[in-house]
Design a protein around this motif. Structure first.
Motif, PDB file in Angstrom:
ATOM      1  N   TRP A 165       0.837  -1.197   0.000  1.00 28.27           N
ATOM      2  CA  TRP A 165       0.000   0.000   0.000  1.00 28.27           C
ATOM      3  C   TRP A 165       0.874   1.250   0.000  1.00 28.27           C
ATOM      4  N   MET A 166       0.415   2.263  -0.734  1.00 29.16           N
ATOM      5  CA  MET A 166       1.129   3.537  -0.773  1.00 29.16           C
ATOM      6  C   MET A 166       0.184   4.708  -0.535  1.00 29.16           C
ATOM      7  N   ILE A 167       0.730   5.728   0.111  1.00 27.56           N
ATOM      8  CA  ILE A 167       0.058   7.011   0.248  1.00 27.56           C
ATOM      9  C   ILE A 167       0.773   7.954  -0.698  1.00 27.56           C
ATOM     10  N   GLU A 168       0.009   8.595  -1.608  1.00 27.39           N
ATOM     11  CA  GLU A 168       0.638   9.424  -2.630  1.00 27.39           C
ATOM     12  C   GLU A 168      -0.055  10.783  -2.735  1.00 27.39           C
ATOM     13  N   PRO A 169       0.491  11.795  -2.069  1.00 31.70           N
ATOM     14  CA  PRO A 169      -0.042  13.151  -2.216  1.00 31.70           C
ATOM     15  C   PRO A 169       0.496  13.806  -3.493  1.00 31.70           C
ATOM     16  N   GLU A 170      -0.322  14.663  -4.089  1.00 28.71           N
ATOM     17  CA  GLU A 170       0.098  15.529  -5.191  1.00 28.71           C
ATOM     18  C   GLU A 170      -0.395  16.939  -4.876  1.00 28.71           C
ATOM     19  N   MET A 171       0.515  17.921  -4.981  1.00 28.66           N
ATOM     20  CA  MET A 171       0.203  19.279  -4.533  1.00 28.66           C
ATOM     21  C   MET A 171       0.513  20.302  -5.623  1.00 28.66           C
ATOM     22  N   ALA A 172      -0.503  21.081  -6.009  1.00 28.66           N
ATOM     23  CA  ALA A 172      -0.307  22.168  -6.965  1.00 28.66           C
ATOM     24  C   ALA A 172       0.464  23.305  -6.313  1.00 28.66           C
ATOM     25  N   PHE A 173       1.341  23.927  -7.100  1.00 29.90           N
ATOM     26  CA  PHE A 173       2.118  25.097  -6.691  1.00 29.90           C
ATOM     27  C   PHE A 173       3.150  24.796  -5.594  1.00 29.90           C
ATOM     28  N   TYR A 174       3.517  23.517  -5.411  1.00 31.24           N
ATOM     29  CA  TYR A 174       4.570  23.144  -4.468  1.00 31.24           C
ATOM     30  C   TYR A 174       5.859  22.892  -5.238  1.00 31.24           C
ATOM     31  N   ASP A 175       6.975  23.420  -4.726  1.00 30.58           N
ATOM     32  CA  ASP A 175       8.275  23.082  -5.290  1.00 30.58           C
ATOM     33  C   ASP A 175       8.926  21.991  -4.451  1.00 30.58           C
ATOM     34  N   LEU A 176      10.156  21.624  -4.777  1.00 34.72           N
ATOM     35  CA  LEU A 176      10.817  20.508  -4.108  1.00 34.72           C
ATOM     36  C   LEU A 176      11.007  20.768  -2.619  1.00 34.72           C
ATOM     37  N   GLU A 177      11.475  21.966  -2.276  1.00 37.09           N
ATOM     38  CA  GLU A 177      11.754  22.263  -0.868  1.00 37.09           C
ATOM     39  C   GLU A 177      10.470  22.254  -0.032  1.00 37.09           C
ATOM     40  N   GLN A 178       9.405  22.799  -0.557  1.00 34.84           N
ATOM     41  CA  GLN A 178       8.129  22.781   0.162  1.00 34.84           C
ATOM     42  C   GLN A 178       7.628  21.347   0.360  1.00 34.84           C
ATOM     43  N   THR A 179       7.864  20.515  -0.632  1.00 31.15           N
ATOM     44  CA  THR A 179       7.406  19.126  -0.548  1.00 31.15           C
ATOM     45  C   THR A 179       8.191  18.348   0.494  1.00 31.15           C
ATOM     46  N   ILE A 180       9.496  18.577   0.561  1.00 27.58           N
ATOM     47  CA  ILE A 180      10.317  17.928   1.586  1.00 27.58           C
ATOM     48  C   ILE A 180       9.863  18.364   2.976  1.00 27.58           C
ATOM     49  N   GLU A 181       9.600  19.647   3.144  1.00 26.76           N
ATOM     50  CA  GLU A 181       9.130  20.154   4.445  1.00 26.76           C
ATOM     51  C   GLU A 181       7.797  19.526   4.815  1.00 26.76           C
ATOM     52  N   PHE A 182       6.881  19.449   3.836  1.00 23.35           N
ATOM     53  CA  PHE A 182       5.577  18.842   4.101  1.00 23.35           C
ATOM     54  C   PHE A 182       5.724  17.364   4.447  1.00 23.35           C
ATOM     55  N   ALA A 183       6.567  16.642   3.702  1.00 26.50           N
ATOM     56  CA  ALA A 183       6.757  15.208   3.957  1.00 26.50           C
ATOM     57  C   ALA A 183       7.283  14.973   5.363  1.00 26.50           C
ATOM     58  N   SER A 184       8.197  15.825   5.813  1.00 27.31           N
ATOM     59  CA  SER A 184       8.752  15.688   7.160  1.00 27.31           C
ATOM     60  C   SER A 184       7.679  15.878   8.223  1.00 27.31           C
ATOM     61  N   ILE A 185       6.880  16.918   8.076  1.00 27.45           N
ATOM     62  CA  ILE A 185       5.810  17.182   9.043  1.00 27.45           C
ATOM     63  C   ILE A 185       4.790  16.052   9.037  1.00 27.45           C
ATOM     64  N   PHE A 186       4.418  15.610   7.857  1.00 26.65           N
ATOM     65  CA  PHE A 186       3.423  14.554   7.702  1.00 26.65           C
ATOM     66  C   PHE A 186       3.857  13.270   8.407  1.00 26.65           C
ATOM     67  N   VAL A 187       5.060  12.796   8.106  1.00 30.98           N
ATOM     68  CA  VAL A 187       5.529  11.539   8.689  1.00 30.98           C
ATOM     69  C   VAL A 187       5.647  11.658  10.208  1.00 30.98           C
ATOM     70  N   LYS A 188       6.171  12.759  10.681  1.00 29.72           N
ATOM     71  CA  LYS A 188       6.326  12.944  12.129  1.00 29.72           C
ATOM     72  C   LYS A 188       4.974  12.945  12.837  1.00 29.72           C
ATOM     73  N   GLU A 189       4.011  13.646  12.277  1.00 30.52           N
ATOM     74  CA  GLU A 189       2.703  13.752  12.926  1.00 30.52           C
ATOM     75  C   GLU A 189       2.001  12.395  12.996  1.00 30.52           C
ATOM     76  N   VAL A 190       2.020  11.642  11.895  1.00 31.25           N
ATOM     77  CA  VAL A 190       1.303  10.366  11.922  1.00 31.25           C
ATOM     78  C   VAL A 190       2.023   9.355  12.812  1.00 31.25           C
ATOM     79  N   MET A 191       3.343   9.424  12.874  1.00 36.64           N
ATOM     80  CA  MET A 191       4.074   8.537  13.783  1.00 36.64           C
ATOM     81  C   MET A 191       3.755   8.848  15.235  1.00 36.64           C
ATOM     82  N   LEU A 192       3.745  10.122  15.579  1.00 39.36           N
ATOM     83  CA  LEU A 192       3.424  10.503  16.959  1.00 39.36           C
ATOM     84  C   LEU A 192       2.018  10.069  17.339  1.00 39.36           C
TER      85      LEU A 192
END
Length: 399
Positions: free
Chosen positions: A197-224
């Motif tokens: 199974w995969m979770i696959e977000p796609e975001m309009a108007f996001y660049d690479l750095e914004q996506t890395i920041e979002f991925a970090s927050i996302f993984v941390k929040e769901v783990m906690l």
């Protein structure tokens, strides 16, 4: 009380049974030779009991039975006896292994992680989107796909929902998919499945750095979220034999900033030849060095698929590498230019007639956008400390 018998013992005219209702274990107590109707107290049997809740002399909860009816009988051939069973043995009986304490805890943590993902995405304004499992689009271009054939169709099982997810992104701005994917590669490692199974977000108007920041927050929040639910009230970590110190270490790791390093920095520090992919062994060296999950970015463009944004040397991409399990996320900024994407698709040898639907997303109202895929079982494997990915999915399919 209703449930299944896990063990029995007798002492001083009383019978004590450890039972489970599927959520937690309980103790039931009854007088020998009384109460039981329609069967024997065998491990694995299901029952319905009447009685009253009470406390043992040591203050533990118990259920004093006045009447117990066996609903589904069991016998001495039942393989899940009250003793330690090896993971290898339990994998041979997937239809029964979920009745062990450890597997029950794993399935509950899988549920907690699923719910945490949906809750987080909803709070962040993402819309769940649905992509086909039967498709002609080989997103990764590796050719490791399963065929689906009937008398009127010859297609493949999806390796990723990303390309169709980008269609949803152009409709809704921010979307995510949460669905099974299929890879036909003949891999026998401890962290590969043919169906996962995969979770696959796609975001309009996001660049690479914004996506890395979002991925970090996302993984941390769901783990906690999973950690907090698994500690109280039923303590799934304890059921899995994971110490409180290990749980505390995970929680501490989540609260730290995770390093972001480039492919170039990795090859210079760890002796990789430029142009070679980063192996599992090198990934382990990287996370061992930082003692944290690590984002590795900007791989050589030749190593990456057609849909990624690239310059003359690198792809605008990243992998998130975790201790113990390796790559958990792969993501990138997508190429938004119609002409550039068309050239990259042609160079990759794609069937342009079959893929014109994807190219057309860049023809009308194209936008810079990014996304990633998170391997659900890989993250769950890390949280549960499973030795093999086959132990975090109820019915594993692999080579």
């Amino acid at each position: 009380m209703k449930g299944w018998i896990k063990s029995t013992r007798k002492s001083k005219g009383l019978t004590f049974c450890t039972i489970t209702d599927g959520k937690r274990d309980h103790q039931i107590t009854m007088v020998d030779g009384e109460c039981v109707i329609d069967g024997e107290l065998k491990v694995g049997a299901s029952f319905v009991a009447e009685g009253v809740y009470s406390k043992t002399p040591k203050g533990q909860d118990e259920f004093l039975v006045s009447k117990l009816t066996i609903v589904g009988v069991s016998d001495d051939t039942y393989p899940i006896q009250p003793k330690k069973h090896s993971d290898e043995f339990l994998r041979s009986i997937p239809e029964l292994r979920g009745r062990t304490k450890g597997m029950q805890a794993t399935w509950k943590m899988r549920h907690y992680l699923t719910q945490a993902i949906h809750k987080f995405m909803d709070a962040e304004g993402f819309i769940q989107y649905y992509t086909p499992l039967i498709t002609h689009a080989d997103c990764e271009g590796a050719g490791e796909t399963f065929d689906v054939q009937s008398d009127w169709m010859h297609e493949k099982l999806t390796v990723s929902g990303q390309l169709h997810g980008e269609v949803g992104m152009m409709s809704l701005g921010k979307i995510y998919t949460f669905s099974p994917c299929f890879r036909a590669e003949k891999s026998m490692t401890r962290k590969h499945l043919s169906e996962f199974w995969m979770i696959e977000p796609e975001m309009a108007f996001y660049d690479l750095e914004q996506t890395i920041e979002f991925a970090s927050i996302f993984v941390k929040e769901v783990m906690l979220s999973v950690i907090s639910r698994s500690v109280y009230p039923y303590d799934e970590f304890k059921q899995l034999g994971i110490s409180s110190e290990t749980v505390a270490d995970m929680a501490s790791m989540i609260k730290q900033a995770w390093p972001v390093v480039t492919y170039q920095e990795v090859i210079e520090k760890f002796g990789v030849i430029y142009g070679d992919d980063i192996s599992s062994e090198v990934e382990k060296k990287v996370v061992d060095y930082f003692k944290l999950p690590v984002f590795i970015t900007h791989y050589p463009k030749e190593l990456k698929p057609f849909y990624m944004k690239k310059d003359d040397k690198v792809a605008y991409c990243f992998d998130l590498i975790f201790p113990e399990v390796g790559e958990v996320i792969g993501g990138s900024q997508r190429e938004e230019s119609y002409d550039v994407l068309c050239a990259q698709m042609t160079e990759a040898g794609l069937d342009m007639e079959k893929m014109k639907w994807y190219l057309s997303t860049r023809k009308y109202g194209t936008v810079p956008h990014s996304g990633f895929g998170l391997g659900f079982e890989r993250l769950l494997m890390y949280l549960t400390k499973a030795s093999k990915i086959h132990d975090v999915i109820p019915f594993p399919v692999s080579y």
